[in-house]
Design an enzyme around this catalytic site. Structure first.
Site, PDB file in Angstrom:
ATOM      1  N   LYS A  44       0.813  -1.026  -0.201  1.00 15.41           N
ATOM      2  CA  LYS A  44       0.042   0.031  -0.070  1.00 15.41           C
ATOM      3  C   LYS A  44       0.853   1.404   0.130  1.00 15.41           C
ATOM      4  O   LYS A  44       0.359   2.292  -0.302  1.00 15.41           O
ATOM      5  CB  LYS A  44      -0.885  -0.083   1.142  1.00 15.41           C
ATOM      6  CG  LYS A  44      -1.838  -1.126   1.247  1.00 15.41           C
ATOM      7  CD  LYS A  44      -2.408  -1.278   2.745  1.00 15.41           C
ATOM      8  CE  LYS A  44      -3.425  -2.474   2.981  1.00 15.41           C
ATOM      9  NZ  LYS A  44      -3.558  -2.580   4.166  1.00 15.41           N
ATOM     10  N   GLY A  45       1.968   0.996   0.171  1.00 15.34           N
ATOM     11  CA  GLY A  45       3.030   2.073   0.659  1.00 15.34           C
ATOM     12  C   GLY A  45       3.224   3.191  -0.783  1.00 15.34           C
ATOM     13  O   GLY A  45       3.581   4.338  -0.199  1.00 15.34           O
ATOM     14  N   ASP A 103      14.814  -1.187   1.190  1.00 19.64           N
ATOM     15  CA  ASP A 103      15.428  -1.372   2.122  1.00 19.64           C
ATOM     16  C   ASP A 103      16.327  -2.436   2.149  1.00 19.64           C
ATOM     17  O   ASP A 103      17.591  -2.212   1.841  1.00 19.64           O
ATOM     18  CB  ASP A 103      14.341  -1.586   3.424  1.00 19.64           C
ATOM     19  CG  ASP A 103      14.772  -1.787   4.916  1.00 19.64           C
ATOM     20  OD1 ASP A 103      15.897  -1.019   4.989  1.00 19.64           O
ATOM     21  OD2 ASP A 103      14.564  -2.731   5.480  1.00 19.64           O
ATOM     22  N   ARG A 165       0.119   6.278   7.631  1.00 23.24           N
ATOM     23  CA  ARG A 165       0.327   6.376   5.747  1.00 23.24           C
ATOM     24  C   ARG A 165      -0.090   7.623   5.319  1.00 23.24           C
ATOM     25  O   ARG A 165       0.258   8.011   4.204  1.00 23.24           O
ATOM     26  CB  ARG A 165      -0.469   5.317   5.128  1.00 23.24           C
ATOM     27  CG  ARG A 165       0.187   3.767   5.633  1.00 23.24           C
ATOM     28  CD  ARG A 165      -0.642   2.721   4.387  1.00 23.24           C
ATOM     29  NE  ARG A 165      -0.539   1.520   5.082  1.00 23.24           N
ATOM     30  CZ  ARG A 165       0.530   0.740   4.686  1.00 23.24           C
ATOM     31  NH1 ARG A 165       1.569   1.296   3.838  1.00 23.24           N
ATOM     32  NH2 ARG A 165       0.568  -0.638   5.281  1.00 23.24           N
TER      33      ARG A 165
END
Ligand code: 5GP
Length: 178
Positions: A44-45, A103, A165
């Site tokens: 969803k990021g 990451d 978010r």
């Protein structure tokens, strides 16, 4: 208010908008001769980043979304599951994955592999953030908004337990919240 939980702002809303404009013009230039570019938002990021970035892409593009989940507690790197697949076929197409952050690199490395397996012609990655010091696999985003230190961040799509978010900037949470 969620903003009261933030210790410091790392990347402001204004900086994000400015950087999206720059990334948009780089993408316009690099994909000038590409037909049928498909922008793939990783849920969803990537949602706010996708929404901001596409305003500055002047090419004829389609957008689609997919969601992946990594299995926790398994020792095998790259063991991820597609929990929402694309609606569109990728066969023979140029794809630009839109990510919130790279990451360890495991997610994008695995997604690239899966999409090439499904017949994509080219798969590149644009990521709002990059934490190079945390990399575990050999993969890089092709376009990066901001490089950050090894620090857990929230906002502009990034969550902590599914919250934050909707913050319009990238920030670091107060220590007592962890
Ligand atoms: P990777 O597979 O590259 O290790 O991880 C990518 C995913 O981990 C990102 O899409 C994001 O959901 C999550 N992630 C990595 N670092 C952070 C961080 O600093 N903050 C948040 N909220 N999520 C992160």
């Amino acid at each position: 208010m969620i903003k009261d939980d933030i210790k410091k702002v790392l990347v402001s809303e204004k900086q994000i908008v400015e950087r999206c404009k720059q990334l948009g013009s780089e993408i316009n230039e690099d994909y000038r001769d590409t037909k049928d570019l498909l922008l793939v938002g990783i849920l969803k990021g990537s949602l706010p980043f996708m929404a901001e970035l596409i305003k500055y892409i002047e090419l004829d593009v389609e957008i689609d979304f997919m969601a992946a989940k990594s299995y926790q507690g398994t020792e095998s790197l790259g063991d991820i599951k597609i929990v929402k697949d694309l609606d569109t076929s990728v066969m023979g197409r140029d794809l630009l994955l839109v990510e919130d952050i790279v990451d360890t690199g495991i997610t994008i490395k695995e997604l690239k592999r899966l999409l090439y397996n499904k017949g994509a012609r080219d798969v590149k990655v644009v990521s709002l953030l990059d934490k190079p010091s945390r990399r575990q696999v050999d993969v890089e985003a092709d376009y990066i908004g901001f490089q950050i230190e090894n620090e857990f961040v929230v906002g502009f799509g990034l969550d902590y337990n599914q919250k934050y978010r909707n913050l319009p900037y990238i920030g670091v949470l107060k220590d007592e919240l962890y």
